[in-house]
Write a protein that holds these residues in place. Sequence first.
Motif, short mmCIF file in Angstrom:
data_model
loop_
_atom_site.label_atom_id
_atom_site.label_comp_id
_atom_site.label_asym_id
_atom_site.label_seq_id
_atom_site.Cartn_x
_atom_site.Cartn_y
_atom_site.Cartn_z
N GLU A 1 7.59 11.51 -1.17
CA GLU A 1 7.47 12.18 0.13
C GLU A 1 7.05 11.22 1.23
O GLU A 1 6.20 10.35 1.01
N HIS A 2 7.65 11.41 2.41
CA HIS A 2 7.24 10.65 3.58
C HIS A 2 6.59 11.59 4.58
O HIS A 2 6.70 12.81 4.47
N SER A 3 5.90 10.99 5.56
CA SER A 3 5.18 11.76 6.57
C SER A 3 5.72 11.40 7.95
O SER A 3 6.15 10.27 8.17
N ALA B 1 0.85 -1.21 0.00
CA ALA B 1 0.00 0.00 0.00
C ALA B 1 0.88 1.25 0.00
O ALA B 1 0.61 2.22 -0.72
N HIS B 2 1.95 1.25 0.80
CA HIS B 2 2.87 2.39 0.89
C HIS B 2 3.51 2.66 -0.47
O HIS B 2 3.52 3.80 -0.95
N GLU B 3 4.01 1.61 -1.12
CA GLU B 3 4.70 1.81 -2.41
C GLU B 3 3.71 2.19 -3.50
O GLU B 3 4.02 3.04 -4.35
N LEU B 4 2.52 1.60 -3.48
CA LEU B 4 1.50 1.99 -4.47
C LEU B 4 1.10 3.45 -4.28
O LEU B 4 0.86 4.17 -5.25
N ALA B 5 1.03 3.88 -3.03
CA ALA B 5 0.70 5.29 -2.76
C ALA B 5 1.78 6.19 -3.34
O ALA B 5 1.47 7.23 -3.95
N HIS B 6 3.06 5.81 -3.21
CA HIS B 6 4.14 6.59 -3.84
C HIS B 6 3.89 6.69 -5.35
O HIS B 6 4.02 7.76 -5.95
N VAL B 7 3.57 5.56 -5.98
CA VAL B 7 3.37 5.54 -7.44
C VAL B 7 2.15 6.38 -7.82
O VAL B 7 2.22 7.21 -8.74
ZN LIG Z 1 8.39 5.26 1.07
#
Ligand SMILES: [Zn+2]
Length: 195
Positions: free
Chosen positions: A156-158, A144-150
């Motif tokens: 960007e990180h939070s 989910a994290h990597e798909l959100a980046h794509v």
């Molecule tokens: Zn990341």
Amino acid sequence: MRVRLFTGLACAALACCAAVPQPRLTLHLTVVMLEGSGWTRERADVAVREAATILAQCGVTLERVDLLAIAVPPDLMDFSTPAARELSRVHPVARPAVYLVRDTRSRPAFDAEAVGRGNSRTRPEIADTVWMTAAARDPGIALAHELAHVLMDSGEHSEAAGNLMRGETSARNTSLSARQCARLRDTGSANGLLK
Ligand SMILES: [Zn+2]
């Protein structure tokens, strides 16, 4: 007093979401699993389902998953930009695509990597892809994290507590802010990755 404040905030949040209904967007995902990588269909299914549940908070529905298991020569089993390029040339698939690989040759070595538009200018063949090694912990959350980046086309990180985009993957970090969801939806749609 604290109770009233809390109640007021809760109502405000509900009013916000009720007043701005978001049209649902759909995601078609290709998952390419390398045979002998250590990944199994079951583990891939669980990860994809968990990632879909997390992305649903942004009004994104995972409508279709095409899971392909392919046999590749040993030099394509581990992620590197040249191997990824070659794999996408030999087996072209619809994007966004997730590749479940054995290991990574990148240094520093990450268990999962996202290649959006912004970080693929020198390697456009592998834009809109995610690469996850068999060693990835919490693979559903990592996916989910990597798909959100794509989808956001952002590295960007939070720092926010519990946020999916914190630098480290953890079962506690699954939430996305309204601003992150807006960027994910807008950029994902503009890049043709969400319909
Ligand atoms: Zn990341």
